[in-house]
Design an enzyme around this catalytic site. Structure first.
Site, PDB file in Angstrom:
ATOM      1  N   ARG A   1       0.961  -1.214  -0.066  1.00 26.15           N
ATOM      2  CA  ARG A   1       0.027  -0.172  -0.127  1.00 26.15           C
ATOM      3  C   ARG A   1       0.942   1.131   0.060  1.00 26.15           C
ATOM      4  O   ARG A   1       1.938   1.341   0.679  1.00 26.15           O
ATOM      5  CB  ARG A   1      -0.879   0.044   1.342  1.00 26.15           C
ATOM      6  CG  ARG A   1      -1.843   1.163   1.620  1.00 26.15           C
ATOM      7  CD  ARG A   1      -2.947   1.001   2.640  1.00 26.15           C
ATOM      8  NE  ARG A   1      -3.972  -0.178   2.545  1.00 26.15           N
ATOM      9  CZ  ARG A   1      -5.025   0.235   1.941  1.00 26.15           C
ATOM     10  NH1 ARG A   1      -5.345   1.453   1.521  1.00 26.15           N
ATOM     11  NH2 ARG A   1      -5.739  -0.817   1.868  1.00 26.15           N
TER      12      ARG A   1
ATOM     13  N   VAL B   1      -1.570  -2.596  -3.821  1.00 26.00           N
ATOM     14  CA  VAL B   1      -1.021  -3.641  -4.786  1.00 26.00           C
ATOM     15  C   VAL B   1      -1.662  -5.107  -4.225  1.00 26.00           C
ATOM     16  O   VAL B   1      -1.528  -5.189  -2.778  1.00 26.00           O
ATOM     17  CB  VAL B   1       0.314  -3.724  -4.787  1.00 26.00           C
ATOM     18  CG1 VAL B   1       0.871  -4.973  -5.495  1.00 26.00           C
ATOM     19  CG2 VAL B   1       0.904  -2.664  -5.431  1.00 26.00           C
TER      20      VAL B   1
ATOM     21  N   ARG C   1      13.559   8.432 -10.842  1.00 27.63           N
ATOM     22  CA  ARG C   1      13.021   9.301  -9.721  1.00 27.63           C
ATOM     23  C   ARG C   1      12.980   8.797  -8.548  1.00 27.63           C
ATOM     24  O   ARG C   1      12.605   9.585  -7.474  1.00 27.63           O
ATOM     25  CB  ARG C   1      12.145  10.260 -10.087  1.00 27.63           C
ATOM     26  CG  ARG C   1      12.301  11.123 -11.213  1.00 27.63           C
ATOM     27  CD  ARG C   1      11.749  12.583 -11.408  1.00 27.63           C
ATOM     28  NE  ARG C   1      10.183  12.338 -10.748  1.00 27.63           N
ATOM     29  CZ  ARG C   1       9.775  13.568 -10.370  1.00 27.63           C
ATOM     30  NH1 ARG C   1      10.244  14.668 -10.366  1.00 27.63           N
ATOM     31  NH2 ARG C   1       8.561  13.446 -10.004  1.00 27.63           N
TER      32      ARG C   1
ATOM     33  N   ASP D   1       7.730   0.392  -9.941  1.00 23.31           N
ATOM     34  CA  ASP D   1       6.932   1.439  -9.643  1.00 23.31           C
ATOM     35  C   ASP D   1       7.698   2.695 -10.325  1.00 23.31           C
ATOM     36  O   ASP D   1       8.556   3.657  -9.660  1.00 23.31           O
ATOM     37  CB  ASP D   1       7.321   1.784  -7.813  1.00 23.31           C
ATOM     38  CG  ASP D   1       6.314   2.779  -7.549  1.00 23.31           C
ATOM     39  OD1 ASP D   1       5.464   3.399  -8.203  1.00 23.31           O
ATOM     40  OD2 ASP D   1       6.036   2.682  -6.321  1.00 23.31           O
TER      41      ASP D   1
END
Length: 427
Positions: A29, A35, A143, A162
């Site tokens: 989370r 997820v 990033r 991600d």
């Protein structure tokens, strides 16, 4: 995104509203989504389903759609998490359906005490560097490289995940309100100061992650009760922790220290350059160099390939380009027209000497464990006799295609050296 192997909130059998998926269990989370691990009976496999938890009409929708586009371009890389499909749940929430990585996240493993093996950490860092370089060449800055965003497959392979914070390299910096979106423990100092993200900042975050992988803690872990301002000051000015007392080879430590330099200009210019330094350190430590996998074009099909580097940034070479550049060197020797008689030229012309520097440039395959040797400053590589009837002679210096030799000087010696000249040399 925080990953956990434990079920949270939802038990087996939870309905996601995603066709073909059953038995959903929440496994992670974050601020923008949840997820789940779910089962796909049609494929007899587990999958990861990332569902946008917030109002999908708000700002988080743009973030989610960016992640979809980035993964769509990049997920065929073996060290980037695989995207299978995307859509909306029955309730209207957008979702990404990805490969489920059985090993959880690197962050989970480090919290469970899996740190300390510098060999594994360096090999994993090289693998992720290939994924990061592929993203950069496709015009994407990640990033948010950190242990929580590196997943481990059932085969032990790291996968960069991600891309929700990712942005195009060409995007104008945002944040006029002074806000910085970054994971403080692995963000580059300039990013924490509010400067725009860059390739150098991604390289810093990867090096910080590798150091965390070895040490079991970030380079600048917060002390108990330490304020955020104090932590930020330490990140900005404190030296990189020395891993040598932990038995980490000097070459690995030096590569990490360069990549974690406070000044972005002092870091390796690309993720590929950082990986190359780690591979050189592996070979120097008696290990085979880990494979570095570079993906193909992933950016705008209408744009140039490879993308042009940013100002002041050297364009990196792919492994195939480096192999082609490492072909045998040659030097051509001929005589000047002269009145020297034939018998004078029949004498030995002496030794042709090259000052050679061996470059530790590896290939994509693993290199054999080398036997340590000491190279002399000067390496004589050939002796050639010419006479008056000699035509141009070619002297080729060869080596393995992935271990080139650089010639820094050629010398003609002997009594008739004034009658000879080098007319050409090159790769």
């Amino acid at each position: 995104m925080v990953h956990s192997e434990q079920s949270v909130t939802h038990g087996p059998g939870a309905a996601l509203g995603v066709d073909g998926c059953t038995d959903a269990v929440e496994v992670g989370r974050g601020g923008f989504g949840v997820v789940y691990r779910a089962w796909q009976p049609d494929f007899a496999r587990s999958v990861a389903v990332k569902v946008l938890a917030a109002d999908w009409h708000g700002p988080s929708r743009a973030r989610f759609e960016r992640e979809l586009r980035m993964l769509g371009r990049l997920s065929d890389h073996p060290h980037i998490v695989t995207l299978h499909q995307a859509g909306r749940t029955a309730a209207g929430n957008p979702y990404l359906l990805m490969a489920y990585e059985e090993g959880g996240s690197l962050g989970d493993r480090l919290r469970d005490g899996a740190a300390g093996d510098w060999r594994e950490a360096v090999a994993g860092g090289i693998a992720v560097a290939g994924a990061l370089e592929t993203a950069h060449r496709a015009g994407v800055l990640h990033r948010d490289v950190k242990p929580e965003n590196i997943l481990i497959s059932a085969y032990g392979e790291p996968k960069l995940a991600d891309f929700g914070q990712a942005r195009p390299r060409s995007a104008r910096p945002t944040g006029a309100d002074g806000r910085v979106t970054a994971s403080v423990l692995h963000a580059a100092p300039e990013v924490l100061r509010g400067e725009p993200p860059s390739v150098a900042a991604d390289v810093y975050a990867l090096a910080s992650t590798v150091l965390h992988w070895i040490r079991g803690a970030p380079p600048f872990a917060p002390a108990d009760g330490e304020s955020v301002d104090s932590l930020l000051r330490r990140i900005a000015v404190d030296p990189v922790p020395d891993l040598r007392p932990l038995g980490v080879p000097d070459g690995v430590c030096a590569a990490l220290e360069r990549a974690l330099a406070k000044d972005p200009a002092r870091r390796p210019a690309t993720a590929a350059a950082f990986a190359e330094e780690l591979r050189v350190a592996q070979v120097a430590a008696g290990l085979p160099a880990s494979p570095f996998v570079l993906g193909g074009p992933g950016g705008d099909p209408a744009g140039p390939w490879p993308p042009q580097p940013a100002a002041g940034e050297a364009a990196p070479l792919s492994l195939s380009e480096r192999r082609r550049a490492a072909v045998a060197l040659s030097a051509t020797v001929t005589r000047r027209p002269s009145r020297v008689r034939r018998h004078a030229l029949a004498r030995s012309l002496g030794l042709l000497v090259a000052l050679a520097a061996v470059l530790a440039a590896g290939g994509s395959r693993a290199l054999p464990t080398p036997t340590p040797v000491e190279l002399p400053a000067q390496v004589p590589f050939g002796e050639l006799e010419l006479n008056a009837e000699s035509r141009e002679q070619v002297v080729a210096v060869g080596n393995r295609a992935d271990r080139p030799v650089r010639l820094t000087g050629l010398t003609l010696t002997g009594p008739s050296r004034s009658e000879l000249r080098i007319v050409a040399d090159g790769c």
